[in-house]
Write an enzyme that holds these catalytic residues in place. Structure first.
Site, PDB file in Angstrom:
ATOM      1  N   TRP A 105       0.834  -1.210   0.000  1.00 31.38           N
ATOM      2  CA  TRP A 105       0.000   0.000   0.000  1.00 31.38           C
ATOM      3  C   TRP A 105       0.868   1.259   0.000  1.00 31.38           C
ATOM      4  CZ3 TRP A 105      -0.858   3.626   4.095  1.00 31.38           C
ATOM      5  CH2 TRP A 105      -1.944   4.493   3.880  1.00 31.38           C
ATOM      6  N   HIS A 106       2.014   1.180   0.672  1.00 26.61           N
ATOM      7  CA  HIS A 106       2.931   2.322   0.691  1.00 26.61           C
ATOM      8  C   HIS A 106       3.657   2.463  -0.649  1.00 26.61           C
ATOM      9  CE1 HIS A 106       2.398   2.237   5.095  1.00 26.61           C
ATOM     10  NE2 HIS A 106       2.831   3.480   5.069  1.00 26.61           N
ATOM     11  N   ASP A 107       4.290   1.383  -1.092  1.00 26.81           N
ATOM     12  CA  ASP A 107       5.043   1.424  -2.344  1.00 26.81           C
ATOM     13  C   ASP A 107       5.583   0.022  -2.615  1.00 26.81           C
ATOM     14  OD1 ASP A 107       6.198   2.307  -4.628  1.00 26.81           O
ATOM     15  OD2 ASP A 107       7.534   3.778  -3.701  1.00 26.81           O
TER      16      ASP A 107
END
Length: 228
Positions: A105-107
């Protein structure tokens, strides 16, 4: 040579400070952003959940840290991932796919997946200890005066884990974090490592005393209001 972001070689003192202030900067940045956005939402008549309920250094466990960090996202994770995957019945297993999702979800970066693994792996023994510590079998231990010291020692390990994990995921990466840990744990720096542990232990003890005071005040208020 141990180099970080072009700042050159770091001493053991600078490395320790960098590790702590990396986590402090992340907390401050997100605290300002999320609380500001919540303020705008409330001006628009929308009461959204509060994030950053506590300072990062006032967390005695990685589990508690995540409940207070991005609390609104944590609520979403519990509702749409934790419970459907099995919840408390498979607590020690479901945290791994959950943190893998959080990293994604972050990267899409390997260092973030390493960060997620460290977080999930650190939570497993915490969850086991928490489930056992609430049992009536250990009432004798909770009654001992040194029980507070045991909890403070656990809090010290949790803070160290959070610092290391965030250095891997959002700081200098796994390789340089490993080098830094090796520098601090080396024989010639043993005294410095003891100072770090003693400082974190004192901070954890203060946090524990504060939380105990909060719990006592909460129970006192419940008694005054006649709430069971």
């Amino acid at each position: 040579m141990f180099r970080v972001f072009g700042f050159g070689e770091l001493s053991k003192e600078e490395l320790a400070a960098y590790g702590l202030f990396t986590l402090a900067f992340l907390w401050m940045k997100f605290s300002v952003l999320w609380k500001l956005m919540r303020w705008f939402a409330m001006l628009d008549g929308v009461d959204v959940p509060e994030d950053m309920n506590r300072c990062f250094c006032n967390s005695l466990a990685v589990t508690y840290f995540w409940r207070d960090w991005h609390a609104s996202f944590n609520m979403w994770i519990i509702r749409y991932m934790y419970v459907p995957l099995g919840g408390t019945k498979r607590k020690a297993l479901v945290i791994f796919p959950i943190f893998a999702f959080i990293a994604l979800w972050h990267d899409i970066k390997m260092q973030l997946f390493l960060w997620a693994f460290i977080m999930a792996f650190a939570m497993v023994p915490e969850l086991v200890v928490m489930s056992k510590s609430t049992s009536s079998r250990y009432d004798w231990l909770r009654a001992k005066p040194y029980y507070r010291l045991i909890k403070a020692a656990g809090g010290t390990c949790s803070v160290l884990t959070l610092i290391a994990a965030n250095l891997v995921g959002y700081g200098i990466g796994a390789s340089d974090t490993g080098k830094g840990v090796g520098i601090i744990l080396s024989t010639e720096n043993f005294n410095f490592f003891v100072v770090i542990m003693a400082s974190l232990f004192c901070a954890a003890s203060i946090s524990l005393a504060e939380r105990t005071g909060e719990e006592n005040r909460r129970n006192k208020m419940k008694n005054q209001l006649g709430i069971m």
